[in-house]
Design a protein around this motif. Structure first.
Motif, PDB file in Angstrom:
ATOM      1  N   ASP A   6      15.512 151.233  32.779  1.00 51.48           N
ATOM      2  CA  ASP A   6      14.604 150.305  32.095  1.00 51.48           C
ATOM      3  C   ASP A   6      15.141 148.877  32.135  1.00 51.48           C
ATOM      4  O   ASP A   6      14.395 147.924  32.371  1.00 51.48           O
ATOM      5  CB  ASP A   6      14.377 150.742  30.647  1.00 51.48           C
ATOM      6  CG  ASP A   6      13.569 152.030  30.532  1.00 51.48           C
ATOM      7  OD1 ASP A   6      12.900 152.405  31.526  1.00 51.48           O
ATOM      8  OD2 ASP A   6      13.623 152.651  29.457  1.00 51.48           O
ATOM      9  N   SER A   7      16.439 148.730  31.909  1.00 46.63           N
ATOM     10  CA  SER A   7      17.068 147.407  31.937  1.00 46.63           C
ATOM     11  C   SER A   7      16.938 146.775  33.319  1.00 46.63           C
ATOM     12  O   SER A   7      16.601 145.591  33.441  1.00 46.63           O
ATOM     13  CB  SER A   7      18.535 147.534  31.546  1.00 46.63           C
ATOM     14  OG  SER A   7      19.196 146.318  31.703  1.00 46.63           O
ATOM     15  N   LEU A   8      17.186 147.549  34.342  1.00 49.51           N
ATOM     16  CA  LEU A   8      17.074 147.059  35.713  1.00 49.51           C
ATOM     17  C   LEU A   8      15.627 146.684  36.034  1.00 49.51           C
ATOM     18  O   LEU A   8      15.355 145.629  36.615  1.00 49.51           O
ATOM     19  CB  LEU A   8      17.592 148.106  36.695  1.00 49.51           C
ATOM     20  CG  LEU A   8      17.668 147.714  38.164  1.00 49.51           C
ATOM     21  CD1 LEU A   8      18.561 146.494  38.360  1.00 49.51           C
ATOM     22  CD2 LEU A   8      18.191 148.875  38.986  1.00 49.51           C
ATOM     23  N   GLN A   9      14.705 147.519  35.633  1.00 49.56           N
ATOM     24  CA  GLN A   9      13.285 147.253  35.883  1.00 49.56           C
ATOM     25  C   GLN A   9      12.843 145.981  35.157  1.00 49.56           C
ATOM     26  O   GLN A   9      12.162 145.142  35.748  1.00 49.56           O
ATOM     27  CB  GLN A   9      12.440 148.443  35.439  1.00 49.56           C
ATOM     28  CG  GLN A   9      10.962 148.267  35.711  1.00 49.56           C
ATOM     29  CD  GLN A   9      10.155 149.481  35.282  1.00 49.56           C
ATOM     30  OE1 GLN A   9      10.640 150.348  34.588  1.00 49.56           O
ATOM     31  NE2 GLN A   9       8.905 149.513  35.707  1.00 49.56           N
ATOM     32  N   ASN A  10      13.242 145.825  33.902  1.00 48.38           N
ATOM     33  CA  ASN A  10      12.868 144.631  33.142  1.00 48.38           C
ATOM     34  C   ASN A  10      13.465 143.375  33.758  1.00 48.38           C
ATOM     35  O   ASN A  10      12.787 142.352  33.883  1.00 48.38           O
ATOM     36  CB  ASN A  10      13.310 144.759  31.679  1.00 48.38           C
ATOM     37  CG  ASN A  10      12.521 145.812  30.936  1.00 48.38           C
ATOM     38  OD1 ASN A  10      11.426 146.196  31.325  1.00 48.38           O
ATOM     39  ND2 ASN A  10      13.094 146.303  29.849  1.00 48.38           N
ATOM     40  N   ALA A  11      14.726 143.439  34.149  1.00 50.68           N
ATOM     41  CA  ALA A  11      15.375 142.284  34.769  1.00 50.68           C
ATOM     42  C   ALA A  11      14.683 141.917  36.075  1.00 50.68           C
ATOM     43  O   ALA A  11      14.505 140.729  36.378  1.00 50.68           O
ATOM     44  CB  ALA A  11      16.855 142.576  35.006  1.00 50.68           C
ATOM     45  N   TYR A  12      14.275 142.906  36.823  1.00 51.64           N
ATOM     46  CA  TYR A  12      13.574 142.653  38.084  1.00 51.64           C
ATOM     47  C   TYR A  12      12.227 141.986  37.823  1.00 51.64           C
ATOM     48  O   TYR A  12      11.869 141.010  38.489  1.00 51.64           O
ATOM     49  CB  TYR A  12      13.384 143.957  38.866  1.00 51.64           C
ATOM     50  CG  TYR A  12      12.570 143.779  40.121  1.00 51.64           C
ATOM     51  CD1 TYR A  12      13.129 143.163  41.241  1.00 51.64           C
ATOM     52  CD2 TYR A  12      11.248 144.198  40.201  1.00 51.64           C
ATOM     53  CE1 TYR A  12      12.393 142.971  42.395  1.00 51.64           C
ATOM     54  CE2 TYR A  12      10.507 144.015  41.351  1.00 51.64           C
ATOM     55  CZ  TYR A  12      11.076 143.404  42.445  1.00 51.64           C
ATOM     56  OH  TYR A  12      10.339 143.219  43.588  1.00 51.64           O
ATOM     57  N   GLN A  13      11.487 142.492  36.860  1.00 48.72           N
ATOM     58  CA  GLN A  13      10.174 141.915  36.547  1.00 48.72           C
ATOM     59  C   GLN A  13      10.297 140.472  36.072  1.00 48.72           C
ATOM     60  O   GLN A  13       9.515 139.609  36.476  1.00 48.72           O
ATOM     61  CB  GLN A  13       9.446 142.778  35.526  1.00 48.72           C
ATOM     62  CG  GLN A  13       8.978 144.106  36.100  1.00 48.72           C
ATOM     63  CD  GLN A  13       8.408 145.037  35.047  1.00 48.72           C
ATOM     64  OE1 GLN A  13       8.554 144.827  33.856  1.00 48.72           O
ATOM     65  NE2 GLN A  13       7.747 146.097  35.507  1.00 48.72           N
ATOM     66  N   VAL A  14      11.289 140.186  35.240  1.00 52.47           N
ATOM     67  CA  VAL A  14      11.510 138.820  34.760  1.00 52.47           C
ATOM     68  C   VAL A  14      11.929 137.924  35.922  1.00 52.47           C
ATOM     69  O   VAL A  14      11.486 136.772  36.033  1.00 52.47           O
ATOM     70  CB  VAL A  14      12.564 138.821  33.624  1.00 52.47           C
ATOM     71  CG1 VAL A  14      13.011 137.422  33.273  1.00 52.47           C
ATOM     72  CG2 VAL A  14      12.014 139.531  32.402  1.00 52.47           C
ATOM     73  N   PHE A  15      12.751 138.439  36.819  1.00 52.41           N
ATOM     74  CA  PHE A  15      13.189 137.692  37.993  1.00 52.41           C
ATOM     75  C   PHE A  15      11.997 137.349  38.896  1.00 52.41           C
ATOM     76  O   PHE A  15      11.858 136.203  39.348  1.00 52.41           O
ATOM     77  CB  PHE A  15      14.236 138.513  38.751  1.00 52.41           C
ATOM     78  CG  PHE A  15      14.572 138.001  40.114  1.00 52.41           C
ATOM     79  CD1 PHE A  15      15.212 136.786  40.285  1.00 52.41           C
ATOM     80  CD2 PHE A  15      14.269 138.749  41.245  1.00 52.41           C
ATOM     81  CE1 PHE A  15      15.541 136.319  41.545  1.00 52.41           C
ATOM     82  CE2 PHE A  15      14.586 138.284  42.505  1.00 52.41           C
ATOM     83  CZ  PHE A  15      15.220 137.069  42.662  1.00 52.41           C
ATOM     84  N   VAL A  16      11.138 138.306  39.151  1.00 48.45           N
ATOM     85  CA  VAL A  16       9.965 138.070  39.992  1.00 48.45           C
ATOM     86  C   VAL A  16       9.029 137.062  39.329  1.00 48.45           C
ATOM     87  O   VAL A  16       8.467 136.178  39.993  1.00 48.45           O
ATOM     88  CB  VAL A  16       9.240 139.402  40.315  1.00 48.45           C
ATOM     89  CG1 VAL A  16       7.895 139.156  40.974  1.00 48.45           C
ATOM     90  CG2 VAL A  16      10.112 140.261  41.225  1.00 48.45           C
ATOM     91  N   ALA A  17       8.864 137.163  38.016  1.00 48.41           N
ATOM     92  CA  ALA A  17       8.025 136.212  37.289  1.00 48.41           C
ATOM     93  C   ALA A  17       8.601 134.796  37.393  1.00 48.41           C
ATOM     94  O   ALA A  17       7.849 133.819  37.563  1.00 48.41           O
ATOM     95  CB  ALA A  17       7.886 136.633  35.832  1.00 48.41           C
ATOM     96  N   ALA A  18       9.914 134.673  37.313  1.00 44.04           N
ATOM     97  CA  ALA A  18      10.555 133.363  37.451  1.00 44.04           C
ATOM     98  C   ALA A  18      10.349 132.802  38.852  1.00 44.04           C
ATOM     99  O   ALA A  18      10.120 131.594  39.020  1.00 44.04           O
ATOM    100  CB  ALA A  18      12.042 133.461  37.127  1.00 44.04           C
ATOM    101  N   ALA A  19      10.400 133.658  39.864  1.00 41.97           N
ATOM    102  CA  ALA A  19      10.144 133.219  41.237  1.00 41.97           C
ATOM    103  C   ALA A  19       8.705 132.729  41.371  1.00 41.97           C
ATOM    104  O   ALA A  19       8.451 131.689  42.005  1.00 41.97           O
ATOM    105  CB  ALA A  19      10.424 134.351  42.214  1.00 41.97           C
ATOM    106  N   ALA A  20       7.783 133.444  40.762  1.00 41.92           N
ATOM    107  CA  ALA A  20       6.374 133.026  40.799  1.00 41.92           C
ATOM    108  C   ALA A  20       6.196 131.683  40.087  1.00 41.92           C
ATOM    109  O   ALA A  20       5.427 130.825  40.559  1.00 41.92           O
ATOM    110  CB  ALA A  20       5.494 134.095  40.167  1.00 41.92           C
TER     111      ALA A  20
END
Length: 149
Positions: A6-20
């Motif tokens: 869950d932590s990895l998934q959340n960090a990935y989603q936040v990272f992708v959102a920051a890239a967007a």
């Protein structure tokens, strides 16, 4: 384990959102460098670092599980408990009779002590200990010394 995923998934989603957000900021400013693009880039770098930390934690977890499984498999094979589980497994094909878990632990401790002695530079006593047999311990011919050494 679910917590790590869950932590990895959340960090990935936040990272992708920051890239967007970086791409949107660049697009809205006609690719000009502005305070908004700088802020978006700084946020992106922070999220990238958080994602890397989450990846490192997941990797450490996987490595610890691999080591634990490897240790359990070694003990199972050495003690013969895998023979009952799978007749085609590695323990069934070695042809060696199983040793007791106590004996395996004794050998493991002996090896650890030898490593410690070697690391502290007392090679001569470690060498003598490696070639002697402790009194009172039953001799196990399966682990005899290699004459070529």
């Amino acid at each position: 384990m679910d917590n790590i995923v869950d932590s990895l998934q959340n960090a990935y989603q936040v990272f992708v959102a920051a890239a967007a957000n970086v791409l949107e900021a660049k697009e809205s400013c006609s690719a000009q460098k502005t305070v908004a693009t700088d802020a978006a880039l700084e946020n992106f770098k922070q999220k990238w670092e958080l994602f890397r930390v989450a990846c490192d934690q997941a990797e450490e977890f996987v490595e610890s599980v691999k080591q634990r499984i490897g240790s359990e498999c070694l003990v199972d094979e050495a003690t013969g408990s895998v023979v009952g589980k799978s007749a085609s497994g590695p323990a069934a094909t070695t042809g060696l009779p199983p040793i007791s878990a106590v004996r395996l632990e004794q050998m493991s401790k002996a090896v650890r002590w030898l490593v410690i002695e070697l690391q502290h530079g007392s090679g001569s006593s470690a060498n003598a200990a490696a070639h002697s047999h402790p009194p009172g311990a039953p001799f196990d011919a399966r682990f005899s010394e290699d004459p070529a050494q």
